[in-house]
Design a protein around this motif. Structure first.
Motif, PDB file in Angstrom:
ATOM      1  N   TYR A 110      -3.189  -2.523   8.965  1.00 28.43           N
ATOM      2  CA  TYR A 110      -2.133  -2.833   9.918  1.00 28.43           C
ATOM      3  C   TYR A 110      -0.758  -2.392   9.459  1.00 28.43           C
ATOM      4  O   TYR A 110       0.263  -2.826   9.992  1.00 28.43           O
ATOM      5  CB  TYR A 110      -2.166  -4.321  10.288  1.00 28.43           C
ATOM      6  CG  TYR A 110      -3.163  -4.557  11.380  1.00 28.43           C
ATOM      7  CD1 TYR A 110      -2.803  -4.411  12.706  1.00 28.43           C
ATOM      8  CD2 TYR A 110      -4.487  -4.831  11.081  1.00 28.43           C
ATOM      9  CE1 TYR A 110      -3.729  -4.568  13.713  1.00 28.43           C
ATOM     10  CE2 TYR A 110      -5.415  -4.992  12.079  1.00 28.43           C
ATOM     11  CZ  TYR A 110      -5.030  -4.860  13.401  1.00 28.43           C
ATOM     12  OH  TYR A 110      -5.962  -5.000  14.401  1.00 28.43           O
ATOM     13  N   ALA A 139       6.664  -7.912  11.183  1.00 26.60           N
ATOM     14  CA  ALA A 139       5.253  -8.133  11.508  1.00 26.60           C
ATOM     15  C   ALA A 139       4.364  -7.889  10.296  1.00 26.60           C
ATOM     16  O   ALA A 139       3.411  -8.639  10.049  1.00 26.60           O
ATOM     17  CB  ALA A 139       4.838  -7.231  12.670  1.00 26.60           C
ATOM     18  N   VAL A 140       4.651  -6.849   9.524  1.00 27.60           N
ATOM     19  CA  VAL A 140       3.850  -6.561   8.328  1.00 27.60           C
ATOM     20  C   VAL A 140       4.017  -7.677   7.297  1.00 27.60           C
ATOM     21  O   VAL A 140       3.054  -8.099   6.647  1.00 27.60           O
ATOM     22  CB  VAL A 140       4.240  -5.199   7.733  1.00 27.60           C
ATOM     23  CG1 VAL A 140       3.606  -5.003   6.365  1.00 27.60           C
ATOM     24  CG2 VAL A 140       3.805  -4.076   8.662  1.00 27.60           C
ATOM     25  N   LEU A 143       1.903 -10.445   8.394  1.00 31.36           N
ATOM     26  CA  LEU A 143       0.491 -10.183   8.144  1.00 31.36           C
ATOM     27  C   LEU A 143       0.120 -10.453   6.690  1.00 31.36           C
ATOM     28  O   LEU A 143      -0.985 -10.914   6.395  1.00 31.36           O
ATOM     29  CB  LEU A 143       0.165  -8.728   8.495  1.00 31.36           C
ATOM     30  CG  LEU A 143      -0.044  -8.432   9.977  1.00 31.36           C
ATOM     31  CD1 LEU A 143      -0.131  -6.949  10.210  1.00 31.36           C
ATOM     32  CD2 LEU A 143      -1.290  -9.120  10.480  1.00 31.36           C
ATOM     33  N   ASN A 267      -0.399  -5.940  16.232  1.00 29.63           N
ATOM     34  CA  ASN A 267      -0.508  -6.743  15.018  1.00 29.63           C
ATOM     35  C   ASN A 267      -0.971  -8.163  15.307  1.00 29.63           C
ATOM     36  O   ASN A 267      -1.467  -8.859  14.420  1.00 29.63           O
ATOM     37  CB  ASN A 267       0.848  -6.801  14.303  1.00 29.63           C
ATOM     38  CG  ASN A 267       1.087  -5.584  13.429  1.00 29.63           C
ATOM     39  OD1 ASN A 267       0.168  -4.832  13.144  1.00 29.63           O
ATOM     40  ND2 ASN A 267       2.313  -5.390  13.015  1.00 29.63           N
ATOM     41  N   VAL A 296       4.658 -12.618  12.714  1.00 28.18           N
ATOM     42  CA  VAL A 296       4.081 -11.526  13.506  1.00 28.18           C
ATOM     43  C   VAL A 296       4.555 -11.616  14.949  1.00 28.18           C
ATOM     44  O   VAL A 296       4.938 -10.617  15.569  1.00 28.18           O
ATOM     45  CB  VAL A 296       2.540 -11.559  13.434  1.00 28.18           C
ATOM     46  CG1 VAL A 296       1.942 -10.539  14.386  1.00 28.18           C
ATOM     47  CG2 VAL A 296       2.080 -11.272  12.020  1.00 28.18           C
TER      48      VAL A 296
END
Length: 353
Positions: A110, A139-140, A143, A267, A296
């Motif tokens: 991702y 978002a990363v 995650l 995501n 996210v």
């Protein structure tokens, strides 16, 4: 950035695209929850993937037949989508998790949205809003919390390369879905999904060799969080919802959203997968995972809002620019050798340059 020609600047089109992207993310997110009971019942992960893709391809055969002209118009696009967006993502991901922890592989896969933003900016040379880049980064980071990447971190070089391969294939998913709507030979997104899954099924058949598998577990029962249910129930969910619905809505959504925004919204799949594993499989969430899920969501929202505002401003400039530039264009079109009488007749003034 490209959007559907049916509604190039209207907010309702963008809202529809966002809704479809969310449906796609939620549908994709249920694939692991549906697949795990089948794997625990005795099917290998590779054969579960083959069942998923091939079953979806068969379900979409009527769409493929209806849009059979797409094979002649854009064969390269359909082959590339099947190779990258279907077979490539699946094969690379399962090769990665055979060597590195699942959480680490999922996080690396991702990284696709940031890679997609880099592709759009440096390869396609298109502007990217700051909010899209920031949203992808948030978002990363979220995650990383969702998959708890700090647990069991392993630096197996080949495993990391496979996971990066899955991320690159994920970029191909969004780029090719967007490319299908462009050019003088556009392809219906339904055809892209149908033929992509057909190509992926053929490629995975060569790798998985399903004729060597023991498919008897599909005729029995599986256990999901202490409850027994027929094996065909999660299998049908995995094929019809987590694959057919997921691919169709995902590909269509890219036509309304920019690929980077659609990638960031995707995501949410990891969040959905984690929540469903909590509810249906009894795999409980910790505080870091809950916080990561919120990050996210925040990243996807930031990317969508920022890109929406940038597109609206661009549309406003486009609508004003032609009138403002018209006098300049008219003057520039006059040949230097034109005599004063002609200029007077055209402009009504003897002082026109």
């Amino acid at each position: 950035m490209h959007r559907s020609t049916a509604s190039p600047t209207l907010p309702p089109g963008r809202t529809l695209g966002l809704g479809l992207a969310l449906v796609s993310a939620f549908a994709f997110g249920g694939s692991g929850t549906a697949a795990k009971p089948l794997i625990e019942a005795g099917l290998s992960p590779l054969h579960v993937v083959w069942l998923r893709v091939t079953g979806a391809a068969v379900a979409l055969l009527p769409i493929a037949y209806r849009h059979r002209d797409a094979v002649l118009r854009r064969p390269g696009l359909l082959l590339g989508f099947g190779l990258l967006a279907v077979a490539g993502v699946q094969a690379c991901y399962f090769a990665a998790i055979s060597r590195i922890p699942v959480g680490v592989a999922l996080l690396i896969e991702y990284l696709g949205p940031p890679l997609l933003i880099g592709y759009v900016k440096f390869v396609q040379r298109k502007p990217i809003s700051r909010g899209s880049a920031i949203g992808a980064g948030i978002a990363v980071a979220g995650l990383a919390c969702v998959v708890e990447v700090w647990n069991g971190l392993s630096f197996d070089a080949l495993g990391v390369l496979f996971a990066l391969g899955a991320a690159c294939c994920q970029v191909g998913y969004f780029v090719l879905a967007d490319a299908g709507r462009r050019g003088d030979r556009p392809v219906d997104p339904l055809a892209v999904s149908a033929y992509g899954l057909l190509v992926g099924a053929v490629l995975l058949t060569a790798v998985a060799r399903p004729w060597q598998a023991d498919w008897s577990p599909l005729g029995g029962d599986v256990v999901m969080n202490g409850h027994t249910l027929p094996a065909f129930v999660p299998a049908a969910w995995m094929v019809l919802i987590a694959t057919v619905l997921a691919y169709l809505t995902g590909v269509i959504s890219v036509g309304y959203l920019s690929p980077p925004v659609a990638g960031v919204v995707a995501n949410l799949e990891a969040v959905v997968a984690t929540v469903l594993a909590w509810v249906l499989l009894g795999e409980h969430l910790g505080l870091p995972q809950i916080a990561g899920g919120l990050l996210v969501l925040a990243g996807a929202f930031a990317a969508q809002v920022s890109t929406s505002g940038a597109e609206e401003k661009a549309a406003e400039k486009t609508s004003v620019a032609p009138d403002a530039a018209a006098p300049v264009a008219a003057v520039a079109s006059v040949p230097p050798a034109e005599d004063r009488a002609a200029r007077t007749a055209r402009t009504g003034s003897t002082t026109a340059p």
